[in-house]
Design a protein around this motif. Structure first.
Motif, short mmCIF file in Angstrom:
data_model
loop_
_atom_site.label_atom_id
_atom_site.label_comp_id
_atom_site.label_asym_id
_atom_site.label_seq_id
_atom_site.Cartn_x
_atom_site.Cartn_y
_atom_site.Cartn_z
N TYR A 20 0.85 -1.19 0.00
CA TYR A 20 0.00 0.00 0.00
C TYR A 20 0.89 1.24 0.00
O TYR A 20 1.86 1.33 0.74
N GLY A 21 0.54 2.20 -0.84
CA GLY A 21 1.34 3.41 -0.92
C GLY A 21 2.47 3.33 -1.92
O GLY A 21 3.21 4.29 -2.09
N VAL B 247 7.20 9.84 -1.49
CA VAL B 247 5.77 9.62 -1.69
C VAL B 247 5.09 9.92 -0.36
O VAL B 247 5.38 9.28 0.65
N TRP B 248 4.20 10.93 -0.37
CA TRP B 248 3.60 11.43 0.87
C TRP B 248 2.67 10.43 1.55
O TRP B 248 2.11 10.72 2.60
N HIS B 249 2.43 9.27 0.99
CA HIS B 249 1.47 8.31 1.53
C HIS B 249 1.81 7.97 2.98
O HIS B 249 2.88 7.44 3.27
N GLY B 250 0.89 8.27 3.89
CA GLY B 250 1.09 7.94 5.30
C GLY B 250 1.87 8.97 6.09
O GLY B 250 2.05 8.80 7.30
N GLY C 121 1.87 12.99 -3.91
CA GLY C 121 0.81 12.95 -2.92
C GLY C 121 -0.51 13.39 -3.51
O GLY C 121 -0.58 13.86 -4.65
N LEU D 276 -1.14 4.79 -7.51
CA LEU D 276 -0.60 3.91 -6.50
C LEU D 276 -1.10 2.48 -6.71
O LEU D 276 -2.06 2.26 -7.45
N GLU E 63 -5.16 4.58 -5.96
CA GLU E 63 -5.28 5.99 -5.63
C GLU E 63 -4.58 6.85 -6.68
O GLU E 63 -3.53 6.49 -7.20
N TYR F 79 -2.59 10.23 -7.46
CA TYR F 79 -1.78 11.27 -6.83
C TYR F 79 -1.18 12.17 -7.91
O TYR F 79 -1.37 11.95 -9.11
#
Length: 296
Positions: free
Chosen positions: A20-21, A133-136, A162, A195, A199, A201
């Protein structure tokens, strides 16, 4: 590199393309391509997960790749195994380290400090290119990364990936942050990213002008200046070199830049309007469907 990546157990959240991400292969290639040639550079991936982007940077010619990840050591062990496999496939040594269990909020004020403190015998001479990668990421973590980039003396180019509607998902937000520190900044790329979980981004690519930069570097600064000429310039303290570069630009070049950036801004507005119409249409369809079910 991605063939090697696919052979290893992906871990929690895998859907066939990564954790994920994780960026899809195509999106990762667009992001790394936006950094320019990687040969002779140091690549740094912040929030590196299991090191997929690091493998990609190495395969594209980076002299070394360094990753920082908050999660536990299992990801580092996995990356070491993948690096060894890729080294055999490429028939060359690969200089790369993934440092796990490391919180960027606990590191020094600049990215140069991070790398000196976190990686043994790191030499900050040379060109450093950064991906994140801004995920999380929390807002605090994002601001730690931005400040570290702004205060670095070696980072030339960086990519932030992101969601557009989250904190620092827009170029203007990043410009404003750098402006508060007094560091010049140029936007050199804005692209779409997908992603592993589907998702959508944005890939924002920035360049930090350095003393002694070539005239082509100044050309990029001009683009950003004209794009934002209705606001306080984010590089007001960039010095005489930038002002001299601004002075020599022709009126024709300025007009061309204004047309280009205006077109881009309108396209973004159209994207937002399309999203809004789609949401409104979905809502109307749900209401109509509900009314049909209530009819005898």
């Amino acid at each position: 590199a991605m063939s090697v990546f696919a052979k290893f157990k992906p871990g929690l959240g895998h859907d066939g393309r990564g954790l994920y991400g994780t960026l899809t292969d195509a999106s990762m290639l667009r992001m790394l391509g936006g950094l320019g040639p990687l040969t002779g550079t140091t690549h740094v991936d912040i929030g590196a997960a299991d090191g997929k982007v690091m493998l990609g940077a190495l395969a594209l010619g980076a002299d070394r790749s360094l990753g920082i990840e908050l999660a536990g050591p299992a990801l580092g062990e996995k990356f070491s195994a993948m690096r060894a496999k890729l080294s055999t496939s490429l028939d060359r040594d690969l200089n790369a380290t993934l440092l796990c269990e490391t919180d960027v909020a606990d590191l020094g004020p600049s990215l140069d400090d991070w790398l000196r403190d976190a990686f043994d015998a790191f030499d900050t001479d040379g060109d450093v290119k950064v991906t994140a990668v801004w995920h999380g990421f929390t807002v605090e973590s994002k601001e730690c990364v931005l400040e570290a980039l702004a205060r670095s003396s070696t980072v030339s180019t960086f990519c932030l990936v992101g969601p557009k509607r989250k904190d620092y998902g827009k170029a203007d937000d990043v410009f404003a942050f750098f402006s508060r520190i007094g560091v010049p900044l140029a936007l050199v790329g804005d692209d779409k990213a997908t992603l592993a979980g589907g998702e959508q981004y944005r890939i924002l690519t920035f360049r930090i002008p350095r003393p002694g930069a070539s005239s082509s570097g100044f050309d990029v600064i001009i683009v950003v200046s004209l794009w934002r000429d209705h606001r306080q310039p984010c590089f007001a303290e960039a010095g005489d070199g930038v002002r001299r570069a601004l002075a020599v630009q022709s009126d024709e070049r300025r007009e061309e830049t204004i047309r280009s950036t205006t077109k881009k801004a309108r396209a973004e507005e159209d994207d937002v309007a399309f999203d809004r119409r789609q949401v409104e249409g979905d809502a109307a369809e749900r209401v109509a469907s509900s009314e049909r079910r209530r009819r005898p």
